[in-house]
Design an enzyme around this catalytic site. Structure first.
Site, mmCIF file in Angstrom:
data_model
loop_
_atom_site.group_PDB
_atom_site.id
_atom_site.type_symbol
_atom_site.label_atom_id
_atom_site.label_comp_id
_atom_site.label_asym_id
_atom_site.label_seq_id
_atom_site.Cartn_x
_atom_site.Cartn_y
_atom_site.Cartn_z
ATOM 1 N N TYR A 37 3.046 6.816 10.108
ATOM 2 C CA TYR A 37 2.293 5.621 9.722
ATOM 3 C C TYR A 37 3.207 4.560 9.113
ATOM 4 C CZ TYR A 37 -1.717 2.849 8.318
ATOM 5 O OH TYR A 37 -2.641 1.837 8.191
ATOM 6 N N PRO A 57 -5.154 0.050 18.548
ATOM 7 C CA PRO A 57 -4.807 -0.404 17.191
ATOM 8 C C PRO A 57 -4.910 0.668 16.109
ATOM 9 C CG PRO A 57 -6.923 -1.312 17.883
ATOM 10 C CD PRO A 57 -6.355 -0.609 19.068
ATOM 11 N N LYS A 71 0.366 -0.014 15.149
ATOM 12 C CA LYS A 71 1.757 -0.014 15.603
ATOM 13 C C LYS A 71 2.146 -1.204 16.497
ATOM 14 C CE LYS A 71 3.238 3.520 13.529
ATOM 15 N NZ LYS A 71 3.431 2.940 12.199
ATOM 16 N N TYR A 76 -9.611 4.985 7.322
ATOM 17 C CA TYR A 76 -9.872 5.313 8.728
ATOM 18 C C TYR A 76 -10.957 6.383 8.730
ATOM 19 C CZ TYR A 76 -5.463 3.018 10.052
ATOM 20 O OH TYR A 76 -4.459 2.103 10.268
ATOM 21 N N HIS A 84 0.842 -1.206 0.000
ATOM 22 C CA HIS A 84 0.000 0.000 0.000
ATOM 23 C C HIS A 84 0.869 1.245 0.000
ATOM 24 C CE1 HIS A 84 -4.214 -1.535 1.211
ATOM 25 N NE2 HIS A 84 -3.603 -2.388 0.428
HETATM 26 P P1 RFL Z 1 1.157 -11.631 21.755
HETATM 27 O O1 RFL Z 1 0.846 -11.778 20.307
HETATM 28 O O2 RFL Z 1 0.038 -11.323 22.672
HETATM 29 O O3 RFL Z 1 1.855 -12.984 22.218
HETATM 30 C C1 RFL Z 1 2.092 -13.284 23.573
HETATM 31 C C2 RFL Z 1 2.097 -14.792 23.734
HETATM 32 O O4 RFL Z 1 2.446 -15.116 25.090
HETATM 33 C C3 RFL Z 1 1.571 -16.151 25.550
HETATM 34 N N1 RFL Z 1 1.543 -16.090 27.017
HETATM 35 C C4 RFL Z 1 2.186 -16.977 27.816
HETATM 36 N N2 RFL Z 1 2.921 -18.048 27.531
HETATM 37 C C5 RFL Z 1 3.426 -18.750 28.588
HETATM 38 N N3 RFL Z 1 3.187 -18.409 29.897
HETATM 39 C C6 RFL Z 1 2.451 -17.326 30.212
HETATM 40 N N4 RFL Z 1 2.234 -16.994 31.483
HETATM 41 C C7 RFL Z 1 1.897 -16.565 29.156
HETATM 42 N N5 RFL Z 1 1.119 -15.449 29.099
HETATM 43 C C8 RFL Z 1 0.910 -15.186 27.811
HETATM 44 C C9 RFL Z 1 0.240 -15.824 24.883
HETATM 45 O O5 RFL Z 1 -0.609 -16.963 24.838
HETATM 46 C C10 RFL Z 1 0.715 -15.384 23.502
HETATM 47 O O6 RFL Z 1 0.810 -16.480 22.603
HETATM 48 O O7 RFL Z 1 2.292 -10.533 22.009
HETATM 49 P P2 RFL Z 1 3.533 -10.080 21.067
HETATM 50 O O8 RFL Z 1 4.267 -11.277 20.554
HETATM 51 O O9 RFL Z 1 4.229 -9.048 21.848
HETATM 52 O O10 RFL Z 1 2.850 -9.424 19.786
HETATM 53 C C11 RFL Z 1 2.137 -8.220 19.876
HETATM 54 C C12 RFL Z 1 0.999 -8.184 18.850
HETATM 55 O O11 RFL Z 1 0.257 -9.378 18.941
HETATM 56 C C13 RFL Z 1 0.074 -6.970 19.048
HETATM 57 O O12 RFL Z 1 0.814 -5.835 19.388
HETATM 58 C C14 RFL Z 1 -0.735 -6.647 17.779
HETATM 59 O O13 RFL Z 1 -1.641 -7.668 17.467
HETATM 60 C C15 RFL Z 1 -1.510 -5.327 17.956
HETATM 61 N N6 RFL Z 1 -2.355 -5.014 16.804
HETATM 62 C C16 RFL Z 1 -1.840 -4.464 15.660
HETATM 63 N N7 RFL Z 1 -0.514 -4.239 15.542
HETATM 64 C C17 RFL Z 1 0.020 -3.764 14.381
HETATM 65 O O14 RFL Z 1 1.234 -3.559 14.327
HETATM 66 N N8 RFL Z 1 -0.746 -3.504 13.268
HETATM 67 C C18 RFL Z 1 -2.086 -3.703 13.290
HETATM 68 O O15 RFL Z 1 -2.728 -3.511 12.263
HETATM 69 C C19 RFL Z 1 -2.689 -4.169 14.533
HETATM 70 N N9 RFL Z 1 -4.000 -4.389 14.598
HETATM 71 C C20 RFL Z 1 -3.741 -5.259 16.872
HETATM 72 C C21 RFL Z 1 -4.542 -4.918 15.740
HETATM 73 C C22 RFL Z 1 -4.333 -5.819 17.989
HETATM 74 C C23 RFL Z 1 -5.699 -6.034 18.027
HETATM 75 N N10 RFL Z 1 -6.240 -6.619 19.200
HETATM 76 C C24 RFL Z 1 -7.042 -7.778 19.173
HETATM 77 C C25 RFL Z 1 -5.729 -6.231 20.492
HETATM 78 C C26 RFL Z 1 -5.896 -5.126 15.745
HETATM 79 C C27 RFL Z 1 -6.490 -5.648 16.905
HETATM 80 C C28 RFL Z 1 -7.990 -5.797 16.877
HETATM 81 C C1 PHB Z 2 -6.193 -4.686 10.285
HETATM 82 O O1 PHB Z 2 -6.091 -4.906 9.076
HETATM 83 O O2 PHB Z 2 -6.565 -5.559 11.088
HETATM 84 C C2 PHB Z 2 -5.850 -3.340 10.814
HETATM 85 C C3 PHB Z 2 -5.444 -2.341 9.926
HETATM 86 C C4 PHB Z 2 -5.121 -1.081 10.422
HETATM 87 C C5 PHB Z 2 -5.202 -0.836 11.781
HETATM 88 C C6 PHB Z 2 -5.598 -1.833 12.669
HETATM 89 C C7 PHB Z 2 -5.932 -3.093 12.176
HETATM 90 O O3 PHB Z 2 -4.899 0.391 12.257
#
Ligand code: RFL
Ligand code: PHB
Length: 391
Positions: free
Chosen positions: A385, A293, A297, A201, A72
């Site tokens: 971004y 989100p 980031k 957005y 993109h």
């Molecule tokens: P994770 O992915 O939460 O992984 C942590 C892992 O640790 C395990 N765990 C344990 N294991 C052993 N013993 C314990 N006591 C434990 N406690 C926990 C968990 O089961 C899990 O498997 O953290 P990590 O690796 O730091 O990764 C971070 C990302 O997952 C997170 O920041 C992103 O998903 C945030 N996020 C987005 N980030 C972006 O950069 N771009 C995006 O577009 C974006 N969109 C989003 C998002 C997060 C969202 N939600 C659901 C919060 C959209 C959404 C809706």
């Molecule tokens: C997504 O594709 O899930 C997504 C994209 C942009 C965001 C957050 C989530 O800021």
């Protein structure tokens, strides 16, 4: 069992760290409390900064990303249905973002770990970290009902926002900064073509909405909801009607509807735990910081932490150098706080706050109008971004 680095958590942070250490000839073991099936099914982020793609390449796990990822070159804001495209190139920003689901990155990393005969230890329960202030830390856990122990040189706490690692830092040395927002995001995945070619957005009087995608045939859409709302309150028909109202009629294609294949609600929060290192424990990713989100980031910050940490550990094992380990927390936090600021700003600009008065909405609209007319303001948004510098 003995290893060099014990890693708690098999999210993107833990899996990528393990992979990068392997590439550098350093042994690690990843402990994950959930099953492989659960970890691989979790749907989350979708937008990758170029620095994230670059590190996945260096880790040798970017082949499918390059085949399937969508490049993109811009992002679109919508204000009460009026679209405001922001193209990176004409603003002098050479970088692009790539759309590739976090679910796919996780799968690619687990497949690579399985292929080299070192899969994460899934369903490792009761993980506890010990002797972190000594040079002989160890981790205990339960697997198949049996108590186990791993001795190691370092522990990486990559256990996400509900993890235990950060609690090992004594409370008098640990600071926690937090902002809780009075709303969440309801997200759905549906096998329908995305309504627009770029991510949109949308700031709307009824609340925020976001149109994203995973492929030319799969859309990922969100609407802002109240904290008291439940999934059961949002049958698909209600979601599509609300989403269409908030996006407005000006997207590239009419909004195609279909059954949701996933639906979930996530509350929005900003938080940072400092420091990100104590003794031989290093925190990375959501274990140390959460962003709402809105700026996309979270995953990218987890990856930049892992870049700094893997480089520091590699220098330590190669030359005995400790400078990288000593500066890890400060270096990671400097980048984290800038992304915290951007994510908080974009969230505040685009969402409807339940207690906001008409003045607040007018100020939001004035700022959006200013961005629409100002190359400087668009450049600031675009620069953040696509991701700030990594050094
Ligand atoms: P994770 O992915 O939460 O992984 C942590 C892992 O640790 C395990 N765990 C344990 N294991 C052993 N013993 C314990 N006591 C434990 N406690 C926990 C968990 O089961 C899990 O498997 O953290 P990590 O690796 O730091 O990764 C971070 C990302 O997952 C997170 O920041 C992103 O998903 C945030 N996020 C987005 N980030 C972006 O950069 N771009 C995006 O577009 C974006 N969109 C989003 C998002 C997060 C969202 N939600 C659901 C919060 C959209 C959404 C809706
Ligand atoms: C997504 O594709 O899930 C997504 C994209 C942009 C965001 C957050 C989530 O800021």
């Amino acid at each position: 069992m003995r290893t060099q680095v014990a890693i708690v958590g098999a999210g993107p942070a833990g899996l990528l760290l393990s992979r990068l250490l392997h590439v550098a000839g350093i042994e690690s073991v990843v402990l994950e409390q959930r099953s492989r099936l659960y970890v691989e099914a979790r749907i989350r982020a979708g937008v990758l900064e170029p620095g994230t793609v670059d590190l996945l390449e260096r880790a040798g796990v970017a082949a499918r990303l390059h085949r399937e990822g969508l490049i993109h070159r811009g992002v679109t804001l919508a204000v009460d249905g009026v679209l405001l495209p922001i193209e990176f190139g004409p603003l002098g920003i050479g970088a692009n973002v790539t759309i590739y689901g976090q679910t796919e990155i996780t799968r690619d990393l687990i497949d690579a770990a399985v292929a080299r005969g070192a899969p994460p230890l899934f369903e490792a329960l009761d993980v506890a970290i010990h002797a972190i202030e000594s040079d002989r830390p160890f981790v205990t856990y339960t697997k198949d009902g049996e108590p186990r122990r791993i001795d190691c040189d370092f522990v990486a706490g990559c256990d996400g926002q509900h993890g235990v690692s950060h609690t090992v830092i004594p409370s008098h040395l640990r600071r926690h900064f937090e902002r809780v927002y009075p709303f969440g995001w309801l997200g759905i995945m549906a096998d329908v073509p995305p309504c627009h070619d770029e991510i949109v957005y949308s700031s709307h009087a009824r609340g925020f909405a976001l149109a994203s995608m995973r492929s030319p045939k799969r859309s990922r859409y969100y609407v802002q909801v109240g904290l008291d709302e439940k999934i059961e309150d949002w049958p698909d028909d209600r979601f599509w009607a609300e989403f269409a109202m908030r996006l407005g009629p000006n997207t590239a294609r009419p909004i195609a509807t279909g059954p949701s294949i996933e639906k979930s609600i996530a509350p929005l929060r900003s938080s940072v735990t400092e420091p990100m290192r104590h003794g031989r424990l290093f925190l990375a990713g959501d274990a140390a910081h959460i962003v709402p989100p809105t700026g996309a980031k979270g995953l990218n910050l987890a990856v930049s932490d892992v870049r700094f940490l893997s480089e520091a550990l590699t220098a330590f094992y190669r030359d005995g150098a400790t400078a990288g380990l000593d500066s890890y927390s400060a270096k990671a936090l400097a980048r984290v706080w800038k992304a915290e600021r951007f994510s908080w700003w974009l969230t505040s600009l685009l969402h409807r706050f339940p207690d906001a008065d008409p003045f607040t909405r007018k100020v939001q609209l004035a700022e959006l109008d200013y961005i629409g007319g100002s190359r400087a303001a668009q450049t600031v948004l675009a620069e953040n971004y696509v991701g700030l510098a990594l050094d």
